[in-house]
Scaffold this active site. Structure first.
Site, PDB file in Angstrom:
ATOM      1  N   HIS A  33      -3.951  -9.362   3.468  1.00 54.81           N
ATOM      2  CA  HIS A  33      -5.394  -9.414   3.682  1.00 54.81           C
ATOM      3  C   HIS A  33      -5.705 -10.323   4.867  1.00 54.81           C
ATOM      4  O   HIS A  33      -5.153 -11.420   4.991  1.00 54.81           O
ATOM      5  CB  HIS A  33      -6.110  -9.960   2.440  1.00 54.81           C
ATOM      6  CG  HIS A  33      -6.174  -8.997   1.307  1.00 54.81           C
ATOM      7  ND1 HIS A  33      -6.409  -9.374  -0.003  1.00 54.81           N
ATOM      8  CD2 HIS A  33      -6.033  -7.644   1.280  1.00 54.81           C
ATOM      9  CE1 HIS A  33      -6.419  -8.305  -0.778  1.00 54.81           C
ATOM     10  NE2 HIS A  33      -6.193  -7.241  -0.025  1.00 54.81           N
ATOM     11  N   HIS A  89      -2.790   2.368  -5.681  1.00 53.39           N
ATOM     12  CA  HIS A  89      -3.517   1.119  -5.485  1.00 53.39           C
ATOM     13  C   HIS A  89      -3.644   0.344  -6.798  1.00 53.39           C
ATOM     14  O   HIS A  89      -3.826  -0.876  -6.790  1.00 53.39           O
ATOM     15  CB  HIS A  89      -4.897   1.396  -4.888  1.00 53.39           C
ATOM     16  CG  HIS A  89      -5.254   0.473  -3.765  1.00 53.39           C
ATOM     17  ND1 HIS A  89      -4.548   0.440  -2.582  1.00 53.39           N
ATOM     18  CD2 HIS A  89      -6.206  -0.485  -3.656  1.00 53.39           C
ATOM     19  CE1 HIS A  89      -5.073  -0.484  -1.784  1.00 53.39           C
ATOM     20  NE2 HIS A  89      -6.075  -1.060  -2.418  1.00 53.39           N
ATOM     21  N   ARG A 105      -0.870  -2.000  -6.850  1.00 51.79           N
ATOM     22  CA  ARG A 105      -1.147  -3.106  -5.925  1.00 51.79           C
ATOM     23  C   ARG A 105      -2.100  -4.110  -6.583  1.00 51.79           C
ATOM     24  O   ARG A 105      -1.889  -5.323  -6.491  1.00 51.79           O
ATOM     25  CB  ARG A 105      -1.736  -2.542  -4.636  1.00 51.79           C
ATOM     26  CG  ARG A 105      -2.084  -3.573  -3.566  1.00 51.79           C
ATOM     27  CD  ARG A 105      -2.418  -2.828  -2.270  1.00 51.79           C
ATOM     28  NE  ARG A 105      -3.179  -3.627  -1.322  1.00 51.79           N
ATOM     29  CZ  ARG A 105      -2.648  -4.442  -0.422  1.00 51.79           C
ATOM     30  NH1 ARG A 105      -1.329  -4.601  -0.376  1.00 51.79           N
ATOM     31  NH2 ARG A 105      -3.415  -5.113   0.412  1.00 51.79           N
ATOM     32  N   ARG A 122       0.864  -1.182   0.000  1.00 50.56           N
ATOM     33  CA  ARG A 122       0.000   0.000   0.000  1.00 50.56           C
ATOM     34  C   ARG A 122       0.904   1.236   0.000  1.00 50.56           C
ATOM     35  O   ARG A 122       2.048   1.184   0.460  1.00 50.56           O
ATOM     36  CB  ARG A 122      -0.900   0.022   1.220  1.00 50.56           C
ATOM     37  CG  ARG A 122      -1.831  -1.190   1.346  1.00 50.56           C
ATOM     38  CD  ARG A 122      -2.634  -1.102   2.632  1.00 50.56           C
ATOM     39  NE  ARG A 122      -3.576  -2.216   2.788  1.00 50.56           N
ATOM     40  CZ  ARG A 122      -3.293  -3.358   3.409  1.00 50.56           C
ATOM     41  NH1 ARG A 122      -2.080  -3.537   3.935  1.00 50.56           N
ATOM     42  NH2 ARG A 122      -4.190  -4.314   3.503  1.00 50.56           N
ATOM     43  N   TYR A 164      -9.603 -11.153  -7.117  1.00 50.27           N
ATOM     44  CA  TYR A 164      -8.638 -11.172  -8.208  1.00 50.27           C
ATOM     45  C   TYR A 164      -8.801 -12.393  -9.092  1.00 50.27           C
ATOM     46  O   TYR A 164      -8.434 -12.373 -10.268  1.00 50.27           O
ATOM     47  CB  TYR A 164      -7.205 -11.096  -7.655  1.00 50.27           C
ATOM     48  CG  TYR A 164      -6.923  -9.807  -6.958  1.00 50.27           C
ATOM     49  CD1 TYR A 164      -6.697  -8.632  -7.677  1.00 50.27           C
ATOM     50  CD2 TYR A 164      -6.905  -9.726  -5.571  1.00 50.27           C
ATOM     51  CE1 TYR A 164      -6.460  -7.430  -7.032  1.00 50.27           C
ATOM     52  CE2 TYR A 164      -6.670  -8.525  -4.918  1.00 50.27           C
ATOM     53  CZ  TYR A 164      -6.448  -7.386  -5.656  1.00 50.27           C
ATOM     54  OH  TYR A 164      -6.229  -6.195  -5.018  1.00 50.27           O
ATOM     55  N   LYS A 179      -2.372  -2.506   7.944  1.00 46.97           N
ATOM     56  CA  LYS A 179      -3.474  -1.987   8.745  1.00 46.97           C
ATOM     57  C   LYS A 179      -3.475  -2.621  10.126  1.00 46.97           C
ATOM     58  O   LYS A 179      -3.192  -3.802  10.282  1.00 46.97           O
ATOM     59  CB  LYS A 179      -4.801  -2.265   8.038  1.00 46.97           C
ATOM     60  CG  LYS A 179      -4.959  -1.521   6.712  1.00 46.97           C
ATOM     61  CD  LYS A 179      -6.303  -1.807   6.086  1.00 46.97           C
ATOM     62  CE  LYS A 179      -6.496  -1.015   4.795  1.00 46.97           C
ATOM     63  NZ  LYS A 179      -7.811  -1.289   4.160  1.00 46.97           N
TER      64      LYS A 179
END
Length: 314
Positions: free
Chosen positions: A284, A258, A261, A148, A293, A183
């Site tokens: 994730h 992004h 990414r 990110r 994806y 995150k």
């Protein structure tokens, strides 16, 4: 609500940007309650929360209507607050428990063709400038690791590990990894390919020392990517680096950090990577997030099938 935000910050360890979003969403909820003449948690009902969701979608004199994704995020913040209030003994019932956030429309990630990515990487940085090597290294790291934008600009030099051989610039030297902080403060180690290692090493040797000499005050604090004043590169500046490179490369699609990414993930799965491996690389929490994806890959398979199979044509 201040207590709840402290809980999210200290006990849950949410990132600063996430906390800012929660604070903004809850402030709007407080305004809604005030407009309804509600000043106590015990006065909030399911209808109150449902009415707030309706107001989010319809908008009002001060706010435009929110799309399903933004409205869902706000409702999640409200549900979390009421759930916390019950758990902490501040309320007896949870009026938001049965109010479901709107389901966002499923959008496929916008991945660039490999040729566009390569053109952008080659166009990184204004030739002959000190910042050219930095820009090249930054974009190679973004695409080469799937980081990110906040993770990339948050990198320190000490987060790089080129393996036993060390960062000596030799082709294929060491098994390079980079430590990314995602995150919620979660950390993950991601492999770094030879292209990104080469770009970063060239930047560290020939460009970063010059940028570091311009540092004033506390300086960069060991930041990997520096701005022209020797401080840590900001997210906004990193975004501008990519946009300028895409413009030089003649890439007309909408491009953001992004996008690289998304391209990283899509190209991996197109190349045969297992979705759970891609999940780990992207950081994730759930494989469900990563599985979007695979939908891109299925679309690619359909196109190839339609073009190549003799019985696929109408």
């Amino acid at each position: 609500m201040r207590t709840y935000l402290d809980h999210l910050s200290v006990e849950r360890g949410l990132a600063a940007n996430t906390l800012s979003s929660y604070r903004r969403d809850l402030r709007r909820y407080v305004d809604h309650l005030a407009a309804q003449g509600i000043g106590e948690l015990s006065e909030v009902t399911e209808a109150t929360v449902s009415g707030f969701l309706v107001r989010l979608r319809e908008g009002d004199g001060e706010h435009p209507p929110l799309g399903s994704s933004s409205a869902a995020r706000t409702v999640v913040a409200v549900r979390g607050f009421h759930r916390f209030a019950v758990a902490d003994g501040l309320a007896e019932t949870d009026p938001a428990a049965t109010v479901k956030p709107p389901t966002p429309a499923k959008r496929l990630p916008k991945a660039l063709p490999l040729s566009d990515v390569e053109a952008i990487l080659e166009a990184a940085g204004a030739p002959g400038t000190t910042l050219a090597l930095r820009d090249w290294a930054l974009l190679e790291v973004l695409y080469g690791t799937g980081a990110r934008i906040s993770e990339a600009v948050g990198l320190d030099v000490d987060d790089l590990d080129w393996g036993p051989a060390g960062p000596d610039g030799a082709e294929g030297a060491g098994d390079g990894t980079v430590l990314l902080r995602g995150k919620g403060g979660k950390e993950r180690l991601v492999p770094v390919g030879s292209y990104a290692r080469e770009a970063v090493q060239a930047y560290l040797v020939r460009s970063r020392p010059e940028l570091a000499t311009a540092a004033t005050g506390t300086g960069s604090g060991g930041a990997l990517f520096l701005n022209a004043r020797g401080g840590r590169l900001s997210r906004q500046s990193a975004w501008a680096v990519l946009v300028k490179a895409a413009d030089r490369a003649g890439v007309t699609r909408d491009v953001s950090p992004h996008t690289l990414r998304h391209s990283f993930a899509t190209h991996l799965i197109d190349g045969g990577a297992d979705v759970r491996v891609v999940q780990e690389l992207l950081g994730h929490a759930s494989v469900t997030t990563t599985q979007v994806y695979t939908l891109v890959t299925v679309d690619n398979l359909r196109e190839v099938f339609a073009a190549a199979h003799p019985r696929a044509r109408d």
